[in-house]
Design an enzyme around this catalytic site. Structure first.
Site, short mmCIF file in Angstrom:
data_model
loop_
_atom_site.label_atom_id
_atom_site.label_comp_id
_atom_site.label_asym_id
_atom_site.label_seq_id
_atom_site.Cartn_x
_atom_site.Cartn_y
_atom_site.Cartn_z
N VAL A 11 154.95 -12.84 -51.57
CA VAL A 11 155.62 -11.81 -52.37
C VAL A 11 155.40 -12.07 -53.86
O VAL A 11 155.02 -11.18 -54.62
CB VAL A 11 157.13 -11.76 -52.04
CG1 VAL A 11 157.88 -10.89 -53.02
CG2 VAL A 11 157.34 -11.26 -50.61
N THR A 121 164.36 -11.77 -49.84
CA THR A 121 165.36 -11.06 -49.03
C THR A 121 166.61 -11.91 -48.93
O THR A 121 166.55 -13.05 -48.47
CB THR A 121 164.82 -10.79 -47.62
OG1 THR A 121 163.61 -10.09 -47.76
CG2 THR A 121 165.79 -9.97 -46.79
N ASN A 215 164.25 -3.79 -42.59
CA ASN A 215 163.54 -4.72 -41.70
C ASN A 215 164.20 -4.79 -40.33
O ASN A 215 163.51 -4.84 -39.31
CB ASN A 215 163.48 -6.12 -42.33
CG ASN A 215 162.28 -6.24 -43.26
OD1 ASN A 215 161.52 -5.29 -43.43
ND2 ASN A 215 162.11 -7.40 -43.86
N LEU A 257 156.10 1.53 -32.96
CA LEU A 257 156.44 1.76 -31.55
C LEU A 257 155.29 1.26 -30.68
O LEU A 257 155.00 1.86 -29.65
CB LEU A 257 156.70 3.25 -31.29
CG LEU A 257 158.01 3.82 -31.82
CD1 LEU A 257 158.13 5.30 -31.47
CD2 LEU A 257 159.23 3.06 -31.26
N ALA A 259 154.15 -1.36 -28.12
CA ALA A 259 154.70 -2.42 -27.26
C ALA A 259 153.74 -3.61 -27.26
O ALA A 259 152.54 -3.46 -27.47
CB ALA A 259 154.87 -1.88 -25.84
N GLY A 264 156.48 -11.17 -34.93
CA GLY A 264 156.57 -12.51 -35.52
C GLY A 264 156.51 -12.36 -37.02
O GLY A 264 156.87 -11.31 -37.56
N CYS A 267 159.18 -12.49 -41.89
CA CYS A 267 160.30 -11.62 -42.26
C CYS A 267 161.17 -11.17 -41.09
O CYS A 267 162.37 -11.45 -41.08
CB CYS A 267 159.78 -10.40 -42.99
SG CYS A 267 159.21 -10.78 -44.64
N LYS A 327 149.77 -11.42 -36.62
CA LYS A 327 149.16 -10.09 -36.51
C LYS A 327 147.76 -10.20 -37.11
O LYS A 327 147.47 -11.18 -37.82
CB LYS A 327 150.01 -9.03 -37.23
CG LYS A 327 150.07 -9.21 -38.74
CD LYS A 327 150.80 -8.06 -39.39
CE LYS A 327 150.72 -8.17 -40.90
NZ LYS A 327 151.39 -7.08 -41.59
C1 UDX Z 1 157.26 -6.88 -42.48
C2 UDX Z 1 157.69 -5.50 -43.02
O1 UDX Z 1 156.84 -4.49 -42.45
C3 UDX Z 1 157.61 -5.49 -44.54
O2 UDX Z 1 158.09 -4.24 -45.03
C4 UDX Z 1 158.48 -6.62 -45.08
O3 UDX Z 1 158.40 -6.68 -46.50
C5 UDX Z 1 158.04 -7.96 -44.48
O4 UDX Z 1 158.08 -7.88 -43.06
P1 UDX Z 1 154.98 -8.20 -42.03
O5 UDX Z 1 155.83 -9.33 -41.55
O6 UDX Z 1 153.84 -8.48 -42.94
O7 UDX Z 1 155.89 -7.10 -42.79
O8 UDX Z 1 154.35 -7.51 -40.73
P2 UDX Z 1 154.42 -6.12 -39.96
O9 UDX Z 1 153.13 -5.42 -40.12
O10 UDX Z 1 155.63 -5.36 -40.27
O11 UDX Z 1 154.47 -6.66 -38.44
C6 UDX Z 1 155.48 -7.57 -38.02
C7 UDX Z 1 155.29 -7.97 -36.58
O12 UDX Z 1 155.61 -6.89 -35.71
C8 UDX Z 1 153.88 -8.40 -36.19
O13 UDX Z 1 153.96 -9.54 -35.35
C9 UDX Z 1 153.33 -7.21 -35.42
O14 UDX Z 1 152.36 -7.59 -34.47
C10 UDX Z 1 154.59 -6.69 -34.75
N1 UDX Z 1 154.55 -5.27 -34.42
C11 UDX Z 1 154.45 -4.33 -35.42
C12 UDX Z 1 154.68 -4.86 -33.09
O15 UDX Z 1 154.79 -5.69 -32.18
N2 UDX Z 1 154.68 -3.53 -32.82
C13 UDX Z 1 154.58 -2.58 -33.78
O16 UDX Z 1 154.61 -1.39 -33.44
C14 UDX Z 1 154.46 -2.98 -35.12
#
Ligand code: UDX
Length: 444
Positions: A11, A121, A215, A257, A259, A264, A267, A327
């Site tokens: 950040v 946060t 979040n 959405l 699945a 992870g 955040c 991710k």
């Molecule tokens: C998140 C928020 O999106 C962001 O606004 C905040 O500032 C920090 O946290 P980030 O942790 O970088 O960002 O990842 P994000 O792209 O949101 O994905 C988070 C996790 O959710 C990943 O593990 C991703 O694989 C998972 N995910 C995301 C799903 O399992 N399904 C989805 O539909 C979307």
């Protein structure tokens, strides 16, 4: 404006570079000498698309420097952004000690009026606490500058952090005086003039809650669809099509959405726990969030169950995890489902291999008993089953034949719904994914 950014993590560093792009004079402060040394050489210390180019630009323009010296960074700054870590404590509450330390430092070294802005946060009421710390410290030190606290949460995602910061969906800040609001208006004026993004101006507590609620809501969507996926598996429905069908409703939308084996990162897991903790603390337990968390943890167990269905027991079996990062597009392993899965499988006696195109050295350092690979062919060779944990392009590009040629048994558990079940099953693979057609349903 003269801006100090304390903490040059994901950040802090991206925000500091963006402030530089908008024409402010920025100093990044961090007590990690190694990070500061790397940044002083002009290099980002972590990978984020577009970040190196943005750093090159603002450093060359003389708008961004780095130091470990609080006086150099903060004395003379009009605004100090606190971007330090707030890691979770064992009870789920965030550790705010680093943030408190920033308030102490500002009280001690400020040479004029300063706005201290929380970007990390934090639970609602942190702003008030920080103000108390500053008042006490100033009284102790005999100082009397105006130091106010504001909240300006960051919504950037890893992997698209630069784009999210330079072109945000909205800017939110909470202040407790006209002076503080005007300071933040001036910080963001160049962005708003260029991008025209909406600005939400509010009080400090409301701004803090906006971040937590955003979040927690996104995490809830993911757990919601994962719970729906469980039902889909039982009734023979396809969760991806269900999500598409729901997503066409403008009130719902399709994003968050997908699945899979769960969320992870640095955040969502921490913020869901912290919001649930705050709710308990203020006497209004938010049990929905406890369930969001439980569903998320359950998704990893589901993968182990699916492996057991296919392999019977796991002792002595070789399982290859495809992807380790939480991710694609990031080298971040924090709270990555793959890391938990690796530990659970190893505890059950399996030999675990992990393929990841960018994090294999980090994985090897954290899990010394796991075999790591940065090319996928050798990772698959002779393994009894493959589990997709991160949908990297390299993983998506694998064909049924790659699995059939490489694996000892043709078993693929797809934790990210990366492949077409029809194609995988038709090729003769024992293919399972999340909430879609699977090998045993095919037989049924
Ligand atoms: C998140 C928020 O999106 C962001 O606004 C905040 O500032 C920090 O946290 P980030 O942790 O970088 O960002 O990842 P994000 O792209 O949101 O994905 C988070 C996790 O959710 C990943 O593990 C991703 O694989 C998972 N995910 C995301 C799903 O399992 N399904 C989805 O539909 C979307």
């Amino acid at each position: 404006m003269r801006i100090a950014v304390v903490g040059v993590g994901h950040v802090g560093l991206v925000s500091a570079a963006a402030f530089g792009r908008w024409g402010h004079d920025v100093v990044g402060l961090d007590d990690d000498a190694a990070k500061v040394a790397t940044l002083r050489e002009g290099r980002a210390w972590f990978y984020e698309p577009g970040l190196q180019e943005l750093l090159d630009e603002v450093i060359a323009a003389g708008r961004l420097t780095f130091t470990s010296d609080p006086v150099e960074a903060i004395a003379g700054a009009e605004v100090v952004f606190a971007c330090v870590g707030t890691p979770a404590l064992p009870d789920g509450s965030p550790n705010l000690a680093y943030l408190e330390a920033v308030a102490h430092t500002v009280a001690e070294v400020a040479t004029g009026d300063v706005l201290l802005v929380e970007k990390s946060t934090v639970p609602a009421s942190t702003g008030r606490r920080l103000e108390q710390v500053i008042v006490r410290e100033q009284a102790r030190l005999g100082k009397s500058h105006r130091i106010e606290v504001a909240s300006n949460p960051e919504f950037l995602r890893e992997g698209t952090a630069v784009e999210d910061t330079l072109h945000p969906d909205r800017v939110v800040y909470g202040t407790s005086s006209d002076w503080a609001r005007d300071v933040l208006r001036r910080v963001y004026a160049p962005l708003v003039a260029q991008d025209g993004c909406p600005v939400v101006e509010t009080d400090v507590a409301t701004s803090e809650v906006i971040k937590h609620a955003s979040n927690a809501f996104l995490a809830t969507r993911i757990s919601f669809i994962n719970a729906v996926a469980r039902i889909c598996e039982q009734v023979g429905a396809d969760v991806d099509v269900v999500a598409d069908g729901m997503g066409h409703d403008a009130r719902i939308g399709r994003s968050f959405l997908s699945a899979g084996l769960g969320y992870g990162g640095s955040c969502f897991p921490k913020d869901v726990d912290a919001f649930a903790h705050l709710a308990r603390q203020v006497g209004v337990p938010f049990r929905l969030l406890d369930e969001v968390r439980a569903i998320n943890v359950g998704q990893r167990r589901l993968i182990v169950d699916k492996l057991r269905q296919e392999l019977w027991h796991l002792d002595g079996k070789t399982v290859v995890l495809l992807g380790a990062a939480f991710k694609p597009g990031t080298d971040d392993l924090r709270e990555a489902p793959a890391m938990y899965l690796a530990e659970e499988l190893a505890a059950a006696g399996a030999d675990v291999r992990i393929y990841d195109p960018v994090t294999s050295a980090q994985v090897a350092a954290r899990l010394p008993d796991v075999q790591t690979h940065d090319t996928v062919g050798p990772a698959l060779a002779g393994a009894h089953a493959a589990v997709v944990c991160t949908e990297w392009d390299e993983v998506r590009a694998l064909t049924p034949q790659d699995f059939l040629n490489g694996l000892a048994y043709p078993i693929v558990i797809d934790g990210r719904n990366a492949y077409d079940p029809g194609v995988m099953l038709a090729a003769g693979l024992r293919y399972h994914s999340i909430g879609r057609r699977s090998a045993e349903r095919q037989e049924a």
